[in-house]
Design an enzyme around this catalytic site. Sequence first.
Site, PDB file in Angstrom:
ATOM      1  N   ASP A 121       0.836  -1.206   0.000  1.00 14.60           N
ATOM      2  CA  ASP A 121       0.000   0.000   0.000  1.00 14.60           C
ATOM      3  C   ASP A 121       0.865   1.248   0.000  1.00 14.60           C
ATOM      4  O   ASP A 121       2.007   1.229   0.467  1.00 14.60           O
ATOM      5  CB  ASP A 121      -0.842   0.080   1.281  1.00 14.60           C
ATOM      6  CG  ASP A 121      -1.853  -1.028   1.391  1.00 14.60           C
ATOM      7  OD1 ASP A 121      -2.210  -1.612   0.364  1.00 14.60           O
ATOM      8  OD2 ASP A 121      -2.289  -1.277   2.533  1.00 14.60           O
TER       9      ASP A 121
HETATM   10  N1  URA Z   1      -1.398  -5.721   4.167  1.00 14.57           N
HETATM   11  C1  URA Z   1      -1.819  -4.454   4.116  1.00 14.57           C
HETATM   12  O1  URA Z   1      -2.826  -4.106   4.702  1.00 14.57           O
HETATM   13  N2  URA Z   1      -1.097  -3.576   3.388  1.00 14.57           N
HETATM   14  C2  URA Z   1       0.028  -3.900   2.750  1.00 14.57           C
HETATM   15  O2  URA Z   1       0.652  -3.038   2.123  1.00 14.57           O
HETATM   16  C3  URA Z   1       0.457  -5.215   2.809  1.00 14.57           C
HETATM   17  C4  URA Z   1      -0.277  -6.121   3.525  1.00 14.57           C
END
Ligand code: URA
Length: 240
Positions: free
Chosen positions: A113
């Site tokens: 993310d």
């Molecule tokens: N889980 C999440 O919520 N975000 C990420 O970037 C990776 C795993």
Amino acid sequence: MQHPHADFPMRLQKFLSRAGVASRRGSEDLMTTGRVSVNGQVVRELGTKVDPTLDVITVDGKVISAAGSPTYIMLNKPAGVLTTMDDPHGRPTVAQLVADAGQPALFPVGRLDLDTSGLLLFTTDGELGHRLTHPKYEHYKTYEVRVRGKLDDAALEKLRDGVMLDDGMTAPAKVSYDGHVLTLSIREGRNRQVRRMCEAVGHPVLKLHRTQFGPLQLGKLALGTWRPLTKDEINSLMTD
Ligand code: URA
């Protein structure tokens, strides 16, 4: 007279894929989109033959040598950088951070993310990239998580056993907590999964950082920098 190197001349897309720049198909795309030059001239014609012992072949201006093997690197992605190789809105992307690897066909394996930091693998090896993100083979990914509030045993148990999310129960996870940092290892890779799991047990994520991807460990790699994988690391990804 027989050419000194039996393989040459060869089709440009074949040379590019052999050099580990991209798959054959990906190399054709690089050519047709005008990113490949031979001796300073853009070449879009797929039938073009080259002799890498004589011709200077570049992709996005970078000289491609006939190294012959795909590239594998890991990046310590900072928060605030998008996991994409091309953002039409000009925002900061991981592409800018790995540009100096000189491999225009690198792509990220999976995604972190915008606000997540940590280990992101890149490769030019389409087959491996596909395999590593296929649900059947998914590796454990380990995250260090800071959450709002203190997790109690019941919350930790739920994270461990499975949490009901709007797309179904999560698979069992490995969980440890030292009162400050939650360490969570999951095999699935659903969208925003760690954030949604923590939210579901009443503790929204404040900070999320990935430290391991299957057999790979981030170690002390500085934020925003990358390094090539070692031979042992590449082998461990292939066989794990
Ligand atoms: N889980 C999440 O919520 N975000 C990420 O970037 C990776 C795993």
